[in-house]
Design an enzyme around this catalytic site. Structure first.
Site, PDB file in Angstrom:
ATOM      1  N   ASN A  15       0.855  -1.188   0.000  1.00 44.73           N
ATOM      2  CA  ASN A  15       0.000   0.000   0.000  1.00 44.73           C
ATOM      3  C   ASN A  15       0.894   1.242   0.000  1.00 44.73           C
ATOM      4  OD1 ASN A  15      -1.442   2.246   1.084  1.00 44.73           O
ATOM      5  ND2 ASN A  15      -3.068   0.865   1.718  1.00 44.73           N
ATOM      6  N   ASP A  17      -0.160   4.493  -0.061  1.00 45.71           N
ATOM      7  CA  ASP A  17      -0.872   5.720   0.329  1.00 45.71           C
ATOM      8  C   ASP A  17       0.030   6.738   1.027  1.00 45.71           C
ATOM      9  OD1 ASP A  17      -3.144   4.485  -0.572  1.00 45.71           O
ATOM     10  OD2 ASP A  17      -4.021   4.134   1.403  1.00 45.71           O
ATOM     11  N   HIS A  18       0.897   6.214   1.917  1.00 49.27           N
ATOM     12  CA  HIS A  18       1.614   7.164   2.771  1.00 49.27           C
ATOM     13  C   HIS A  18       2.841   7.787   2.112  1.00 49.27           C
ATOM     14  CE1 HIS A  18      -1.451   6.671   5.563  1.00 49.27           C
ATOM     15  NE2 HIS A  18      -1.239   5.368   5.698  1.00 49.27           N
ATOM     16  N   HIS A  51      -5.635   3.719  -1.836  1.00 49.51           N
ATOM     17  CA  HIS A  51      -6.968   4.093  -1.337  1.00 49.51           C
ATOM     18  C   HIS A  51      -7.263   5.527  -1.751  1.00 49.51           C
ATOM     19  CE1 HIS A  51      -9.696   4.397   2.528  1.00 49.51           C
ATOM     20  NE2 HIS A  51     -10.327   4.743   1.420  1.00 49.51           N
ATOM     21  N   ARG A  53      -9.381   8.297  -1.121  1.00 50.62           N
ATOM     22  CA  ARG A  53     -10.358   8.719  -0.114  1.00 50.62           C
ATOM     23  C   ARG A  53     -11.226   9.855  -0.638  1.00 50.62           C
ATOM     24  NH1 ARG A  53     -10.384   7.947   5.330  1.00 50.62           N
ATOM     25  NH2 ARG A  53      -9.071   6.249   6.039  1.00 50.62           N
ATOM     26  N   ARG A  57      -6.975  12.879   0.821  1.00 51.94           N
ATOM     27  CA  ARG A  57      -5.898  13.325   1.712  1.00 51.94           C
ATOM     28  C   ARG A  57      -4.537  12.746   1.340  1.00 51.94           C
ATOM     29  NH1 ARG A  57      -7.521  10.081   7.187  1.00 51.94           N
ATOM     30  NH2 ARG A  57      -9.496  11.126   6.810  1.00 51.94           N
ATOM     31  N   GLU A  78      -8.683   0.678  -3.389  1.00 48.98           N
ATOM     32  CA  GLU A  78      -9.521   0.753  -2.176  1.00 48.98           C
ATOM     33  C   GLU A  78     -10.412   1.955  -2.250  1.00 48.98           C
ATOM     34  OE1 GLU A  78      -7.907   0.945   1.761  1.00 48.98           O
ATOM     35  OE2 GLU A  78      -6.498  -0.635   1.276  1.00 48.98           O
ATOM     36  N   THR A 108      -7.208   6.627  10.123  1.00 46.78           N
ATOM     37  CA  THR A 108      -7.021   5.526   9.187  1.00 46.78           C
ATOM     38  C   THR A 108      -8.329   4.736   9.171  1.00 46.78           C
ATOM     39  OG1 THR A 108      -5.680   3.581   8.661  1.00 46.78           O
ATOM     40  CG2 THR A 108      -5.984   4.057  10.991  1.00 46.78           C
ATOM     41  N   THR A 109      -8.384   3.659   8.377  1.00 46.41           N
ATOM     42  CA  THR A 109      -9.621   2.887   8.301  1.00 46.41           C
ATOM     43  C   THR A 109      -9.772   2.113   9.610  1.00 46.41           C
ATOM     44  OG1 THR A 109      -9.146   2.696   5.963  1.00 46.41           O
ATOM     45  CG2 THR A 109     -10.922   1.331   6.815  1.00 46.41           C
ATOM     46  N   GLU A 159     -11.310  -9.235   3.018  1.00 47.36           N
ATOM     47  CA  GLU A 159     -10.032  -8.887   3.647  1.00 47.36           C
ATOM     48  C   GLU A 159     -10.308  -8.698   5.131  1.00 47.36           C
ATOM     49  OE1 GLU A 159      -7.357  -6.185   1.714  1.00 47.36           O
ATOM     50  OE2 GLU A 159      -6.533  -5.515   3.634  1.00 47.36           O
ATOM     51  N   HIS A 202      -3.827  -4.508   7.678  1.00 45.00           N
ATOM     52  CA  HIS A 202      -3.948  -3.317   8.509  1.00 45.00           C
ATOM     53  C   HIS A 202      -3.046  -3.415   9.731  1.00 45.00           C
ATOM     54  CE1 HIS A 202      -5.365   0.442  10.100  1.00 45.00           C
ATOM     55  NE2 HIS A 202      -5.976   0.640   8.962  1.00 45.00           N
ATOM     56  N   GLY A 224       1.106  -1.378   4.322  1.00 50.84           N
ATOM     57  CA  GLY A 224       1.551  -0.076   3.855  1.00 50.84           C
ATOM     58  C   GLY A 224       2.332   0.728   4.868  1.00 50.84           C
ATOM     59  N   HIS A 225       1.650   1.193   5.908  1.00 50.35           N
ATOM     60  CA  HIS A 225       2.210   2.205   6.801  1.00 50.35           C
ATOM     61  C   HIS A 225       3.572   1.795   7.360  1.00 50.35           C
ATOM     62  CE1 HIS A 225       2.255   4.548  10.686  1.00 50.35           C
ATOM     63  NE2 HIS A 225       2.141   5.486   9.770  1.00 50.35           N
TER      64      HIS A 225
HETATM   65  N1  PXP Z   1      -5.992  -3.118   3.956  1.00 57.04           N
HETATM   66  C1  PXP Z   1      -6.923  -2.159   3.995  1.00 57.04           C
HETATM   67  C2  PXP Z   1      -8.295  -2.501   3.538  1.00 57.04           C
HETATM   68  C3  PXP Z   1      -6.606  -0.841   4.431  1.00 57.04           C
HETATM   69  O1  PXP Z   1      -7.568   0.096   4.465  1.00 57.04           O
HETATM   70  C4  PXP Z   1      -5.287  -0.561   4.774  1.00 57.04           C
HETATM   71  C5  PXP Z   1      -4.909   0.838   5.189  1.00 57.04           C
HETATM   72  O2  PXP Z   1      -5.149   1.715   4.163  1.00 57.04           O
HETATM   73  C6  PXP Z   1      -4.340  -1.582   4.696  1.00 57.04           C
HETATM   74  C7  PXP Z   1      -4.723  -2.865   4.315  1.00 57.04           C
HETATM   75  C8  PXP Z   1      -2.906  -1.354   5.027  1.00 57.04           C
HETATM   76  O3  PXP Z   1      -2.781  -1.001   6.364  1.00 57.04           O
HETATM   77  P1  PXP Z   1      -1.408  -0.437   6.888  1.00 57.04           P
HETATM   78  O4  PXP Z   1      -1.116   0.814   6.118  1.00 57.04           O
HETATM   79  O5  PXP Z   1      -1.666  -0.197   8.332  1.00 57.04           O
HETATM   80  O6  PXP Z   1      -0.370  -1.497   6.634  1.00 57.04           O
END
Ligand code: PXP
Length: 254
Positions: A15, A17-18, A51, A53, A57, A78, A108-109, A159, A202, A224-225
């Site tokens: 992921n 996103d960050h 993702h 959003r 963001r 996502e 976050t989600t 998931e 997550h 991701g994070h």
């Molecule tokens: N799966 C889903 C559905 C998510 O929403 C996220 C966070 O955007 C992740 C996985 C990845 O989570 P993390 O960034 O905490 O690893």
């Protein structure tokens, strides 16, 4: 505990996103999430997750356009179950669409989707996505009624949300962590028994990934994070290679 063999290779979805979060903090063009995605591919990612959003963001619409253009591995898109996002997904037809709950004020989600409460609406929502060939994944808590509802609405994948397990681990609440892990393991098998493909994600880190990677029914982890944070210290490629190694080791030992 009954020992079961893994059902197949465990995929890693990275992921990105960050990377976009850091970029957007300064309104600059860098760091570029698409460059990170291409690097993730070469480091062994089996897919890229992004993702989009409602408030944009981190990932933006042009990022999705560019990812669709640039990637050689599948994109897991996502999104929340809104009309706007459905239109975007139908235009791009990504390999997979993961439906997540979204609250504007959350960091976050935070939780899984309440599928059981919105079964009818969600069934209608995902039908056109399936019709254009997207694999539809639903992000839910490891909870039997939610899994049953996901199967009834015609999702291909669930998931399972590993956030609570990871939080308990970080807080050293070992009993609760292990109970949550047991629940995730049991619900992975349950989802598979209903014909659903099982993914998880997550909050996963080097410290928490191994037991989840060993669940035989889990076919993909989305992370991701932690990887983007670790990239600050060791570089993105090395962070992904190490995560992949831990996943593969866990799978071999399963
Ligand atoms: N799966 C889903 C559905 C998510 O929403 C996220 C966070 O955007 C992740 C996985 C990845 O989570 P993390 O960034 O905490 O690893």
């Amino acid at each position: 505990m009954e020992l079961r063999k893994p059902l197949g290779k465990l995929r890693l979805g990275v992921n990105i996103d960050h990377v976009a979060t850091v970029r957007n903090a300064r309104g600059s063009a860098y760091p570029d999430p698409v460059r990170a995605a291409k690097l993730a591919e070469t480091a062994g990612a089996d897919g890229i997750t992004a993702h989009l959003r409602e408030d944009r963001r981190h990932i933006t619409d042009p990022d999705i356009d560019r990812l669709m253009e640039a990637l050689s591995v599948p994109l897991n898109f996502e999104m929340a179950a809104t009309d706007e996002m459905q239109k975007i997904a139908l235009r791009h037809k990504p390999h997979a669409v993961c439906i997540v709950p979204e609250k504007r004020e959350e960091r976050t989600t935070e939780g899984g989707l309440e599928v059981a409460r919105e079964e009818n609406r969600l069934a209608h929502f995902i039908a056109p996505l399936r019709d254009v060939g997207c694999r539809v994944s639903i992000f839910i808590a490891a909870d039997a009624p939610q899994i049953e509802a996901a199967a009834r609405i015609g999702a291909t994948i669930v998931e399972l949300h590993t956030g609570a397990y990871c939080d308990f681990h970080a807080e050293d609440r070992i009993k609760e962590r292990d109970a949550e892990l047991d629940r995730l393991r049991e619900m992975s098998a349950f989802a598979h028994s209903l014909g659903l493909e099982v993914h998880a994600g997550h909050g996963l880190t080097y410290d928490t990934v191994v037991p989840v990677a060993a669940f035989p029914e889990v076919m993909e982890l989305n992370i991701g994070h932690f990887l983007i944070g670790e990239a600050i210290f060791t570089g993105l490629k090395s962070a992904i290679v190490e995560m992949r190694r831990l996943m593969d080791e866990a799978r071999k030992g399963a």
